[in-house]
Design a protein around this motif. Structure first.
Motif, PDB file in Angstrom:
ATOM      1  N   LYS A  79       0.850  -1.180   0.000  1.00 37.10           N
ATOM      2  CA  LYS A  79       0.000   0.000   0.000  1.00 37.10           C
ATOM      3  C   LYS A  79       0.886   1.230   0.000  1.00 37.10           C
ATOM      4  O   LYS A  79       2.028   1.193   0.486  1.00 37.10           O
ATOM      5  N   GLN A  80       0.352   2.318  -0.530  1.00 35.01           N
ATOM      6  CA  GLN A  80       1.113   3.552  -0.656  1.00 35.01           C
ATOM      7  C   GLN A  80       1.676   4.016   0.688  1.00 35.01           C
ATOM      8  O   GLN A  80       1.015   3.939   1.717  1.00 35.01           O
ATOM      9  N   GLY A  81       2.940   4.462   0.657  1.00 40.24           N
ATOM     10  CA  GLY A  81       3.575   5.022   1.834  1.00 40.24           C
ATOM     11  C   GLY A  81       4.255   4.018   2.744  1.00 40.24           C
ATOM     12  O   GLY A  81       4.772   4.381   3.794  1.00 40.24           O
ATOM     13  N   LYS A  82       4.318   2.755   2.361  1.00 38.20           N
ATOM     14  CA  LYS A  82       4.894   1.717   3.227  1.00 38.20           C
ATOM     15  C   LYS A  82       6.323   1.327   2.843  1.00 38.20           C
ATOM     16  O   LYS A  82       6.971   0.607   3.583  1.00 38.20           O
ATOM     17  N   PRO A  89       3.889   4.283  -8.129  1.00 44.97           N
ATOM     18  CA  PRO A  89       2.534   3.992  -7.674  1.00 44.97           C
ATOM     19  C   PRO A  89       1.629   3.530  -8.812  1.00 44.97           C
ATOM     20  O   PRO A  89       1.907   3.769  -9.988  1.00 44.97           O
ATOM     21  N   TYR A  90       0.543   2.889  -8.423  1.00 50.14           N
ATOM     22  CA  TYR A  90      -0.527   2.539  -9.361  1.00 50.14           C
ATOM     23  C   TYR A  90      -1.842   2.675  -8.599  1.00 50.14           C
ATOM     24  O   TYR A  90      -2.041   2.008  -7.581  1.00 50.14           O
ATOM     25  N   THR A  91      -2.708   3.541  -9.081  1.00 49.25           N
ATOM     26  CA  THR A  91      -4.003   3.777  -8.452  1.00 49.25           C
ATOM     27  C   THR A  91      -5.077   3.050  -9.244  1.00 49.25           C
ATOM     28  O   THR A  91      -5.077   3.084 -10.482  1.00 49.25           O
ATOM     29  N   GLY A  97     -14.662   4.170  -4.247  1.00 47.87           N
ATOM     30  CA  GLY A  97     -13.430   4.920  -4.106  1.00 47.87           C
ATOM     31  C   GLY A  97     -12.283   4.325  -4.895  1.00 47.87           C
ATOM     32  O   GLY A  97     -12.485   3.675  -5.923  1.00 47.87           O
ATOM     33  N   SER A  98     -11.069   4.536  -4.385  1.00 48.68           N
ATOM     34  CA  SER A  98      -9.884   4.026  -5.073  1.00 48.68           C
ATOM     35  C   SER A  98      -8.824   3.667  -4.033  1.00 48.68           C
ATOM     36  O   SER A  98      -8.947   4.004  -2.861  1.00 48.68           O
ATOM     37  N   ASP A  99      -7.777   2.994  -4.509  1.00 46.45           N
ATOM     38  CA  ASP A  99      -6.656   2.624  -3.656  1.00 46.45           C
ATOM     39  C   ASP A  99      -5.389   2.745  -4.488  1.00 46.45           C
ATOM     40  O   ASP A  99      -5.441   2.761  -5.723  1.00 46.45           O
ATOM     41  N   THR A 100      -4.264   2.829  -3.819  1.00 44.67           N
ATOM     42  CA  THR A 100      -2.979   2.926  -4.508  1.00 44.67           C
ATOM     43  C   THR A 100      -2.020   1.908  -3.922  1.00 44.67           C
ATOM     44  O   THR A 100      -1.897   1.786  -2.706  1.00 44.67           O
ATOM     45  N   ILE A 101      -1.382   1.171  -4.821  1.00 45.43           N
ATOM     46  CA  ILE A 101      -0.303   0.259  -4.437  1.00 45.43           C
ATOM     47  C   ILE A 101       0.978   0.785  -5.056  1.00 45.43           C
ATOM     48  O   ILE A 101       0.933   1.608  -5.985  1.00 45.43           O
TER      49      ILE A 101
END
Length: 171
Positions: A79-82, A89-91, A97-101
């Motif tokens: 997950k983003q920021g880890k 990134p890829y959203t 909603g959405s998520d980013t990895i």
């Protein structure tokens, strides 16, 4: 060995109405875990990967021992920021909603053959996003694998490469 017997089903987790398929009971049983790794090695071997990518966090538990068994490297999709350092990134869209990895920018080299691993394939959104992130980085994504597939959610239909699963739940 029937690996399905080693999956604990936990109702109403993480919220009411959700049936959680828990691999901790499988991981705690040495023979079942060894058989799981053996079967996954057989499933992904024909894809001839150079490196394995695990999806946060239970995918790490699947990919890391397979990489060790196959003599391959292992990279993390988080997950983003880890992750420390520069990342890519890829959203992607979720139901609401959405998520980013993301991955570290030097995690895979262009053209490297990759197999993506997770513990469970449900709707396929995170698995598909992981494949797309790796492609964005120039990887040759050969396949995906998981221990459990919730076939009734049709997640594999969202993924355009081979998907290998050891256990399938039809409802």
């Amino acid at each position: 060995m029937d690996l399905k017997q080693h999956i604990r089903q936990v109702p109403d987790f993480p919220k009411p109405g959700i049936l959680f398929y828990d691999i901790s009971t499988l991981l705690a049983h040495p023979q079942a875990w060894q058989e799981t790794v053996r079967q996954l090695v057989g499933a992904i071997g024909p894809e001839k990967p150079d490196i394995l990518a695990g999806i946060e966090s239970r995918g790490f538990l699947v990919a890391a021992p397979l990489a060790l068994q196959l003599g391959l490297g292992f990279v993390m999709i988080r997950k983003q920021g880890k992750l420390p350092g520069a990342t890519i990134p890829y959203t992607y869209d979720l139901e609401y909603g959405s998520d980013t990895i993301e991955m570290q920018e030097d995690a895979v080299k262009p053209g490297q053959r990759v197999v993506v691993l997770d513990d469970l394939l449900a709707t396929g959104g995170t698995m598909r996003a992981s494949v797309e992130l790796l492609r964005k980085m120039g990887a040759d994504v050969r396949g995906c694998a998981c221990i459990i597939e919730l076939a009734f959610l049709s997640g594999r239909e969202k993924i355009d490469i081979p998907v290998h699963s050891l256990i399938s739940f039809e409802s």
